[in-house]
Write a protein that holds these residues in place. Structure first.
Motif, PDB file in Angstrom:
ATOM      1  N   ARG A  59       0.808  -1.224   0.000  1.00  0.00           N
ATOM      2  CA  ARG A  59       0.000   0.000   0.000  1.00  0.00           C
ATOM      3  C   ARG A  59       0.842   1.275   0.000  1.00  0.00           C
ATOM      4  O   ARG A  59       0.307   2.349  -0.202  1.00  0.00           O
ATOM      5  CB  ARG A  59      -0.927   0.024   1.217  1.00  0.00           C
ATOM      6  CG  ARG A  59      -2.092  -0.896   1.145  1.00  0.00           C
ATOM      7  CD  ARG A  59      -3.282  -0.340   0.391  1.00  0.00           C
ATOM      8  NE  ARG A  59      -3.792   0.831   1.060  1.00  0.00           N
ATOM      9  CZ  ARG A  59      -4.079   1.972   0.447  1.00  0.00           C
ATOM     10  NH1 ARG A  59      -3.921   2.099  -0.832  1.00  0.00           N
ATOM     11  NH2 ARG A  59      -4.531   2.999   1.139  1.00  0.00           N
TER      12      ARG A  59
ATOM     13  N   MET B  11      -7.299   4.298  13.577  1.00  0.00           N
ATOM     14  CA  MET B  11      -8.096   4.507  12.367  1.00  0.00           C
ATOM     15  C   MET B  11      -9.463   3.835  12.394  1.00  0.00           C
ATOM     16  O   MET B  11     -10.382   4.284  11.708  1.00  0.00           O
ATOM     17  CB  MET B  11      -7.330   3.975  11.145  1.00  0.00           C
ATOM     18  CG  MET B  11      -6.037   4.703  10.874  1.00  0.00           C
ATOM     19  SD  MET B  11      -5.123   3.986   9.498  1.00  0.00           S
ATOM     20  CE  MET B  11      -6.210   4.338   8.137  1.00  0.00           C
ATOM     21  N   TYR B  12      -9.584   2.738  13.146  1.00  0.00           N
ATOM     22  CA  TYR B  12     -10.798   1.925  13.096  1.00  0.00           C
ATOM     23  C   TYR B  12     -11.321   1.624  14.492  1.00  0.00           C
ATOM     24  O   TYR B  12     -10.546   1.335  15.398  1.00  0.00           O
ATOM     25  CB  TYR B  12     -10.521   0.597  12.378  1.00  0.00           C
ATOM     26  CG  TYR B  12      -9.990   0.778  10.975  1.00  0.00           C
ATOM     27  CD1 TYR B  12     -10.849   1.125   9.934  1.00  0.00           C
ATOM     28  CD2 TYR B  12      -8.650   0.610  10.692  1.00  0.00           C
ATOM     29  CE1 TYR B  12     -10.366   1.295   8.644  1.00  0.00           C
ATOM     30  CE2 TYR B  12      -8.152   0.776   9.412  1.00  0.00           C
ATOM     31  CZ  TYR B  12      -9.021   1.118   8.392  1.00  0.00           C
ATOM     32  OH  TYR B  12      -8.533   1.298   7.117  1.00  0.00           O
TER      33      TYR B  12
ATOM     34  N   LEU C  90     -10.481  -5.435  13.423  1.00  0.00           N
ATOM     35  CA  LEU C  90     -10.716  -5.633  11.989  1.00  0.00           C
ATOM     36  C   LEU C  90     -10.886  -7.109  11.651  1.00  0.00           C
ATOM     37  O   LEU C  90     -11.765  -7.479  10.873  1.00  0.00           O
ATOM     38  CB  LEU C  90      -9.560  -5.058  11.167  1.00  0.00           C
ATOM     39  CG  LEU C  90      -9.455  -3.553  11.111  1.00  0.00           C
ATOM     40  CD1 LEU C  90      -8.191  -3.132  10.371  1.00  0.00           C
ATOM     41  CD2 LEU C  90     -10.681  -2.958  10.446  1.00  0.00           C
TER      42      LEU C  90
ATOM     43  N   HIS D 114     -18.112  -3.440   9.302  1.00  0.00           N
ATOM     44  CA  HIS D 114     -18.161  -2.009   9.008  1.00  0.00           C
ATOM     45  C   HIS D 114     -17.086  -1.573   8.011  1.00  0.00           C
ATOM     46  O   HIS D 114     -17.145  -0.462   7.488  1.00  0.00           O
ATOM     47  CB  HIS D 114     -18.022  -1.191  10.294  1.00  0.00           C
ATOM     48  CG  HIS D 114     -19.132  -1.446  11.260  1.00  0.00           C
ATOM     49  ND1 HIS D 114     -20.433  -1.073  11.023  1.00  0.00           N
ATOM     50  CD2 HIS D 114     -19.129  -2.075  12.457  1.00  0.00           C
ATOM     51  CE1 HIS D 114     -21.188  -1.439  12.045  1.00  0.00           C
ATOM     52  NE2 HIS D 114     -20.422  -2.063  12.929  1.00  0.00           N
ATOM     53  N   TYR D 115     -16.107  -2.441   7.766  1.00  0.00           N
ATOM     54  CA  TYR D 115     -14.981  -2.049   6.915  1.00  0.00           C
ATOM     55  C   TYR D 115     -14.754  -3.002   5.744  1.00  0.00           C
ATOM     56  O   TYR D 115     -13.642  -3.103   5.237  1.00  0.00           O
ATOM     57  CB  TYR D 115     -13.706  -1.939   7.768  1.00  0.00           C
ATOM     58  CG  TYR D 115     -13.872  -1.004   8.930  1.00  0.00           C
ATOM     59  CD1 TYR D 115     -14.010   0.366   8.727  1.00  0.00           C
ATOM     60  CD2 TYR D 115     -13.942  -1.485  10.237  1.00  0.00           C
ATOM     61  CE1 TYR D 115     -14.193   1.242   9.800  1.00  0.00           C
ATOM     62  CE2 TYR D 115     -14.110  -0.619  11.310  1.00  0.00           C
ATOM     63  CZ  TYR D 115     -14.245   0.739  11.084  1.00  0.00           C
ATOM     64  OH  TYR D 115     -14.426   1.598  12.144  1.00  0.00           O
TER      65      TYR D 115
ATOM     66  N   ASP E  50     -15.487  -2.781   2.656  1.00  0.00           N
ATOM     67  CA  ASP E  50     -15.095  -2.130   1.410  1.00  0.00           C
ATOM     68  C   ASP E  50     -13.894  -1.203   1.578  1.00  0.00           C
ATOM     69  O   ASP E  50     -13.500  -0.517   0.639  1.00  0.00           O
ATOM     70  CB  ASP E  50     -16.268  -1.327   0.838  1.00  0.00           C
ATOM     71  CG  ASP E  50     -17.410  -2.224   0.403  1.00  0.00           C
ATOM     72  OD1 ASP E  50     -17.138  -3.371  -0.012  1.00  0.00           O
ATOM     73  OD2 ASP E  50     -18.566  -1.784   0.472  1.00  0.00           O
ATOM     74  N   ASP E  51     -13.314  -1.165   2.755  1.00  0.00           N
ATOM     75  CA  ASP E  51     -12.178  -0.303   3.039  1.00  0.00           C
ATOM     76  C   ASP E  51     -10.919  -0.869   2.377  1.00  0.00           C
ATOM     77  O   ASP E  51     -10.615  -2.053   2.512  1.00  0.00           O
ATOM     78  CB  ASP E  51     -11.985  -0.209   4.555  1.00  0.00           C
ATOM     79  CG  ASP E  51     -10.809   0.632   4.927  1.00  0.00           C
ATOM     80  OD1 ASP E  51     -10.948   1.869   4.943  1.00  0.00           O
ATOM     81  OD2 ASP E  51      -9.733   0.047   5.190  1.00  0.00           O
ATOM     82  N   VAL E  52     -10.186  -0.019   1.657  1.00  0.00           N
ATOM     83  CA  VAL E  52      -9.022  -0.488   0.914  1.00  0.00           C
ATOM     84  C   VAL E  52      -7.944  -1.072   1.827  1.00  0.00           C
ATOM     85  O   VAL E  52      -7.295  -2.063   1.470  1.00  0.00           O
ATOM     86  CB  VAL E  52      -8.463   0.622  -0.012  1.00  0.00           C
ATOM     87  CG1 VAL E  52      -7.844   1.749   0.794  1.00  0.00           C
ATOM     88  CG2 VAL E  52      -7.475   0.054  -0.994  1.00  0.00           C
ATOM     89  N   ASN E  53      -7.749  -0.509   3.008  1.00  0.00           N
ATOM     90  CA  ASN E  53      -6.746  -1.063   3.931  1.00  0.00           C
ATOM     91  C   ASN E  53      -7.166  -2.437   4.435  1.00  0.00           C
ATOM     92  O   ASN E  53      -6.353  -3.358   4.507  1.00  0.00           O
ATOM     93  CB  ASN E  53      -6.512  -0.117   5.103  1.00  0.00           C
ATOM     94  CG  ASN E  53      -5.861   1.176   4.672  1.00  0.00           C
ATOM     95  OD1 ASN E  53      -5.055   1.206   3.752  1.00  0.00           O
ATOM     96  ND2 ASN E  53      -6.221   2.253   5.335  1.00  0.00           N
ATOM     97  N   SER E  54      -8.434  -2.582   4.769  1.00  0.00           N
ATOM     98  CA  SER E  54      -8.943  -3.863   5.234  1.00  0.00           C
ATOM     99  C   SER E  54      -8.864  -4.919   4.122  1.00  0.00           C
ATOM    100  O   SER E  54      -8.502  -6.071   4.375  1.00  0.00           O
ATOM    101  CB  SER E  54     -10.390  -3.707   5.718  1.00  0.00           C
ATOM    102  OG  SER E  54     -10.892  -4.920   6.185  1.00  0.00           O
TER     103      SER E  54
END
Length: 109
Positions: free
Chosen positions: A31, A53-54, A58, A75-76, A78-82
């Protein structure tokens, strides 16, 4: 929850050590972000979080025999980091088994 068959028995300490050694460096490489995830053993499970951040955990990883049960924070999804962490985890799970069959996805839902 996703369930993966590892074909090889592992314990939470081995899972924790493998993730601690590899997850953050691979994440930074993929990333190009300076984000470190907290990886800790909680009871007989391993949890991955990033409290700055969250909200909440996760990923919650629990070993059940030769299966690895993975719960992802809804909740995450669609999050790019997840998503990046999940991709890295999938490759790291392959490293945990010494069986030629690698890992198999049993169920995802």
């Amino acid at each position: 929850m996703k369930v993966i068959t590892l074909h090889t028995r592992i314990n939470p300490d081995k899972l924790l050590a493998h993730l601690t050694q590899n997850l953050n460096p691979l994440f930074r490489e993929q990333r190009q972000e300076d984000i470190d995830f907290k990886i800790e053993r909680v009871g007989d499970a391993v949890e991955i979080s990033q409290p700055e951040m969250y909200d909440g955990v996760l990923f919650h990883l629990k070993i059940k025999g030769r299966e690895l049960w993975i719960t992802r924070n809804e909740h995450y999804v669609d999050d790019v980091n997840s998503l990046t962490v999940e991709s890295i985890l999938n490759s790291l799970f392959e490293d945990l088994t010494d069986d030629i069959r690698g890992v198999d996805l049993v169920t995802e839902g």
